[in-house]
Design a protein around this motif. Sequence first.
Motif, PDB file in Angstrom:
ATOM      1  N   ALA A  18       0.035  29.535   0.591  1.00 48.14           N
ATOM      2  CA  ALA A  18      -0.944  28.884   1.468  1.00 48.14           C
ATOM      3  C   ALA A  18      -1.580  29.918   2.389  1.00 48.14           C
ATOM      4  O   ALA A  18      -0.870  30.742   2.968  1.00 48.14           O
ATOM      5  CB  ALA A  18      -0.263  27.796   2.299  1.00 48.14           C
ATOM      6  N   THR A  21      -4.813  30.049   8.613  1.00 43.76           N
ATOM      7  CA  THR A  21      -5.977  29.301   9.075  1.00 43.76           C
ATOM      8  C   THR A  21      -7.186  30.227   9.186  1.00 43.76           C
ATOM      9  O   THR A  21      -7.098  31.313   9.753  1.00 43.76           O
ATOM     10  CB  THR A  21      -5.694  28.672  10.460  1.00 43.76           C
ATOM     11  OG1 THR A  21      -4.542  27.826  10.344  1.00 43.76           O
ATOM     12  CG2 THR A  21      -6.882  27.850  10.937  1.00 43.76           C
ATOM     13  N   GLU A  24      -8.997  30.539   4.172  1.00 43.08           N
ATOM     14  CA  GLU A  24      -8.961  29.704   2.961  1.00 43.08           C
ATOM     15  C   GLU A  24      -9.911  30.198   1.869  1.00 43.08           C
ATOM     16  O   GLU A  24      -9.562  30.201   0.688  1.00 43.08           O
ATOM     17  CB  GLU A  24      -9.301  28.246   3.321  1.00 43.08           C
ATOM     18  CG  GLU A  24      -8.245  27.541   4.165  1.00 43.08           C
ATOM     19  CD  GLU A  24      -8.356  27.818   5.646  1.00 43.08           C
ATOM     20  OE1 GLU A  24      -7.498  27.309   6.396  1.00 43.08           O
ATOM     21  OE2 GLU A  24      -9.300  28.536   6.074  1.00 43.08           O
ATOM     22  N   HIS A  27      -8.468  33.020  -0.273  1.00 43.37           N
ATOM     23  CA  HIS A  27      -7.111  32.895  -0.810  1.00 43.37           C
ATOM     24  C   HIS A  27      -7.134  32.694  -2.326  1.00 43.37           C
ATOM     25  O   HIS A  27      -7.909  31.886  -2.833  1.00 43.37           O
ATOM     26  CB  HIS A  27      -6.390  31.725  -0.152  1.00 43.37           C
ATOM     27  CG  HIS A  27      -4.927  31.705  -0.420  1.00 43.37           C
ATOM     28  ND1 HIS A  27      -4.040  32.546   0.203  1.00 43.37           N
ATOM     29  CD2 HIS A  27      -4.185  30.947  -1.268  1.00 43.37           C
ATOM     30  CE1 HIS A  27      -2.822  32.309  -0.239  1.00 43.37           C
ATOM     31  NE2 HIS A  27      -2.874  31.357  -1.124  1.00 43.37           N
TER      32      HIS A  27
END
Length: 284
Positions: A18, A21, A24, A27
């Motif tokens: 994951a 913050t 994203e 990733h």
Amino acid sequence: MSTPDRPFVSYHLWSLVAPATGQERWHCQMRRGFIKARQHEPQVKTLLAQATPPQRIGILAQKGVYEFHHHRHLLNQSDGVDKVAKLLKLSNFTDQVKQRVLHILQKYHNSPLLLGKRILQLTPGDEGFPKPIVIEQEDYCFRLYAAMDCVFIESDSTLHILDFKTGKSAFDRRQALVYLLAAHYLYPGKTAVASFYNLEIGKKSDLITINNHELTSLEFDLANIAHKHQEDLHKYQLENSNFSQIFPPNPGNHCRFCPFNSICEFAESKPSNFSLMPIIKNIN
């Protein structure tokens, strides 16, 4: 007893599963696939073994702090920086690496953060995998890996876990939370806090704490990450032709900073000379 087939988790794995913050869009799960599922393939193994300049600087900086406190008299000597530089064999590295590490050593020599602290643990940064912490509850069981740079005792007996950074690596609170969970098992009954310190720019993070309810929730979340990753590895072992389905790519301009650019069929751009990815200890 710990067994190799038990699911495992670490901050490094969490960061691969994951994104932090705000990260994203950059990733890519395929990076996790290369690092965790295909790490023994000759091409992947070669790429993983190639430390980038930022990684070398991070490792050498931490080892420098270790040497200063392993030979504490050097903190009081005017030539202490030169002597630690020789212990690190800095002359064997490129000018870029050598100059930045020398700057870090001089900065630490001028203002040694750990001087006078009751240090319980201070690692040189190249010690390899830590011993796993086996976490067993009614609904799950997994191995937790947490390589902590430094642990010391504050004047009020609080346990302080400190993680060193270099360069422009952002402080990721998740890493501190993993360390606090590890401390819960390694130092039961102790009140613990965690923080980050950038050795290169002298920046400190706020103190990070976690309560018992948050610890329980974190442990459950990490158990899910460990089991999900284990399932993905199992799927890949059953049918390695499904690599891109199990670990889907996320191509884009950020591919040029990926260490697997040269062997990834989905990469959109040419490899960079070095990776700009944050320096993260590759645990398991």
